[in-house]
Design an enzyme around this catalytic site. Structure first.
Site, PDB file in Angstrom:
ATOM      1  N   ASP A   1      24.467  74.271  64.724  1.00 55.87           N
ATOM      2  CA  ASP A   1      25.871  74.662  64.837  1.00 55.87           C
ATOM      3  C   ASP A   1      25.819  75.837  65.793  1.00 55.87           C
ATOM      4  O   ASP A   1      25.357  76.926  65.431  1.00 55.87           O
ATOM      5  CB  ASP A   1      26.439  75.098  63.486  1.00 55.87           C
ATOM      6  N   HIS A   2      26.260  75.600  67.029  1.00 54.44           N
ATOM      7  CA  HIS A   2      25.948  76.625  68.046  1.00 54.44           C
ATOM      8  C   HIS A   2      26.640  77.959  67.768  1.00 54.44           C
ATOM      9  O   HIS A   2      26.241  78.986  68.301  1.00 54.44           O
ATOM     10  CB  HIS A   2      26.226  76.107  69.464  1.00 54.44           C
TER      11      HIS A   2
ATOM     12  N   HIS B   1      31.984  74.915  62.639  1.00 56.45           N
ATOM     13  CA  HIS B   1      31.940  76.287  63.157  1.00 56.45           C
ATOM     14  C   HIS B   1      32.725  77.273  62.274  1.00 56.45           C
ATOM     15  O   HIS B   1      32.234  78.339  61.915  1.00 56.45           O
ATOM     16  CB  HIS B   1      32.512  76.351  64.576  1.00 56.45           C
TER      17      HIS B   1
HETATM   18  C1  BG6 Z   1      32.281  72.485  70.418  1.00 53.22           C
HETATM   19  C2  BG6 Z   1      33.498  71.604  70.342  1.00 53.22           C
HETATM   20  O1  BG6 Z   1      31.467  72.303  69.293  1.00 53.22           O
HETATM   21  O2  BG6 Z   1      32.682  73.840  70.472  1.00 53.22           O
HETATM   22  C3  BG6 Z   1      34.415  71.862  71.511  1.00 53.22           C
HETATM   23  O3  BG6 Z   1      33.113  70.240  70.320  1.00 53.22           O
HETATM   24  C4  BG6 Z   1      34.745  73.326  71.626  1.00 53.22           C
HETATM   25  O4  BG6 Z   1      35.618  71.102  71.393  1.00 53.22           O
HETATM   26  C5  BG6 Z   1      33.472  74.159  71.603  1.00 53.22           C
HETATM   27  O5  BG6 Z   1      35.436  73.532  72.847  1.00 53.22           O
HETATM   28  C6  BG6 Z   1      33.798  75.627  71.524  1.00 53.22           C
HETATM   29  O6  BG6 Z   1      32.618  76.367  71.689  1.00 53.22           O
HETATM   30  P1  BG6 Z   1      32.652  77.826  72.334  1.00 53.22           P
HETATM   31  O7  BG6 Z   1      31.232  78.274  72.233  1.00 53.22           O
HETATM   32  O8  BG6 Z   1      33.157  77.666  73.723  1.00 53.22           O
HETATM   33  O9  BG6 Z   1      33.585  78.609  71.477  1.00 53.22           O
END
Ligand code: BG6
Length: 514
Positions: A200-201, A263
């Site tokens: 989960d980045h 997230h």
């Molecule tokens: C991803 C989603 O996991 O996270 C995207 O699939 C979203 O839809 C993105 O735009 C948002 O990540 P960050 O790091 O740009 O907030």
């Protein structure tokens, strides 16, 4: 052969002593994530000398490509997306250890061929390599890839040792409880849990990692972090972007699966969990699961705990933009939500009676992810009794992105002879304190995968606990189609129904800047 002659990639690339010789295989090598995030992350790890001294990269995909062509594509994408300028000398060292392997994800022979390729690379390197497989394909082939790791023996390499094979799995991890349970079962048949890294980045973001430090390394906060002192908590993950070219994926996902279930729930878990017994990955993950399991089931239907909505045409950054239904690859009668807001109750000693509001959406007024902890006002405070003073609630706002930092909102007396008060901000900003050259989430997470640190990854029971909460809601929405789906103009803060979710407790969303 000297240390540095063994492999073209050896030349001083490792200052990370814990990183064992590694072969990283990216499944889904020609995908969007590989181009935008994974390759640039590897490049930036190389810039910082953080990759293992013996390192090879294999891109695996369906399209036949010679190594040379994959190398050229990789160089182009890195140049386009890297956070730091492209340095051809550093790239040349990665390039020499970059390969491409074509194959179908459900073809066992392709995985035997991959295993042979790894053996060839090991021979050339003169050392055995730990396998780290990064699955960045569409979810329809996750199970085949996992099964083929088992069948081909790739999963069992080094089993039980520090350098056992590792598998990093991108989202979406299932689309409901049943599919997540099934995927976990397929993984468990082929890998031990110690080998599995569910990504989960958001957990790789600096500000998210800092949540643990903020909460547990600053003991002045802990006595306040509970229902006696906290009035309510808001978590917002708002994006300005629309679905862009990802309509095909998004149409089957929607905001709840795309952002809330993973997230946003991770932000909630880290904000609300009890202190772990130690910084050990399992202790932290145990506490997150306990927290997720103590969330009360959602009340469904009108007037319930959830609101969903879809954006209509409006303005983004001052420019006119289309509504969701007119986006590419979207059905004209789509019931997919691009915004979701929730009101959650956590039933434990710490939080019982404190509302937690969560929301996420595309095409909102501003890109901002933040956690706002609003503290209670004293009922009979000294100043509250005097109408000349306007005392604002104390609030701690943790800004995940952009403009990373945190702000404590206090009241202060306005200088002068008038008896006036005003809220003021004690503010900490990462950029001002540490500079703005911080690693991207994927750099941290890929490195953690290589060294086998699972703290910032999600355990199987964690993802199931989250799906348990969301599945009845998603099923009820699927059954209702567009009935009950609200709309909001692109560039706004979401539908009025999202505000109404907070109204029963007299709360309002803290829209950024307010
Ligand atoms: C991803 C989603 O996991 O996270 C995207 O699939 C979203 O839809 C993105 O735009 C948002 O990540 P960050 O790091 O740009 O907030």
């Amino acid at each position: 052969m000297s240390e540095n002659d063994r492999h073209p990639f050896l030349a001083g690339l490792s200052k990370h002593r814990g990183a064992p010789p590694t072969c990283l295989v990216i499944f889904g090598a020609s995908g969007d994530l590989t181009a935008r995030k994974l390759l640039p992350a590897l490049y930036n790890l190389a810039v910082d000398n953080l990759l293992p001294a013996d390192f090879a990269l294999i891109g695996f995909g369906r399209k036949p490509l010679p190594d040379a062509e994959f190398r050229a594509i990789a160089a182009r994408e890195i140049t386009r997306f890297t956070r730091r300028p492209f340095n051809p000398d550093i790239w040349r060292r990665i390039e020499a250890a970059t390969y491409y392997q074509a194959g179908e994800y459900d073809d066992p022979a392709a995985f035997s061929a991959l295993a042979s390729r790894i053996t060839e690379i090991e021979k050339a390197a003169g050392t055995s390599l730990q396998l780290v497989s990064y699955i960045s394909t569409p979810p329809t082939v996750f199970e085949s890839i996992v099964e083929n790791h088992g069948r081909s023996g790739l999963a069992a390499r080094g089993l039980g040792t520090q350098t056992e094979s590792k598998i990093i799995i991108e989202k979406p991890f299932g689309r409901d409880l049943a599919s997540a349970v099934q995927l976990n079962a397929v993984i468990a048949r082929n890998f031990r849990e110690s080998q599995v890294f569910r990504i989960d980045h958001y957990l790789g973001k600096e500000t998210v990692q800092d949540l643990l430090v903020l909460r547990f390394a600053n003991p002045i906060l802990e006595p306040l972090w509970n229902r006696r002192h906290v009035d309510h908590v808001q978590i917002t993950v708002a994006e300005e972007l629309g679905v862009g070219s990802r309509g095909g994926y998004y149409e089957h996902s929607g905001a709840t699966r795309d952002m809330l279930q993973n997230h946003t729930m991770q932000l909630l878990a880290l904000t609300a969990m009890d202190a772990p017994a130690s910084l050990n990955a399992e202790h932290i993950r145990d506490q997150k699961v306990r927290l997720l399991e103590s969330i009360r089931s959602l009340q469904l239907g009108k007037g319930g705990d959830a609101v969903r909505a879809q954006y209509t045409e409006g303005l983004s950054g001052g420019e006119p933009v289309t509504g969701y239904l007119a986006e590419k690859d979207i059905s004209a009668t789509s019931g997919t939500e691009t915004f979701c807001a929730l009101r959650l109750s956590i039933e434990n000693d710490r939080w019982s009676g404190v509302p937690f509001y969560l929301r996420s959406g595309k095409r909102m007024a501003r890109r901002v992810s933040e956690i706002s902890i609003q503290f209670k006002q004293p009922v009979d405070g000294l100043f509250a009794a005097d109408s000349r003073y306007d005392i604002a609630p104390n609030r701690l706002v943790i800004q995940i992105q952009p403009d990373e930092g945190s702000t404590l909102i206090l009241n202060s007396k306005v200088p002068g002879l008038e008896p006036r008060t005003q809220p003021v901000r004690l503010s900490f900003r990462y950029a001002a304190t540490y500079g703005s050259d911080t690693p991207e989430a994927y750099e941290r997470l890929i490195l953690d995968g290589i060294v086998g640190d699972r703290t910032l990854f999600i355990r199987g029971d964690e993802t199931e606990a989250s799906w348990r909460l969301f599945t009845p809601l998603l099923q009820s929405w699927a059954a209702a189609g567009r009935a009950g789906l609200e709309t909001y103009p692109a560039g706004s803060w979401g539908p009025a129904a999202g505000d109404a979710l907070l109204a029963p407790h007299g709360h309002a969303w803290r829209n950024a800047g307010r």
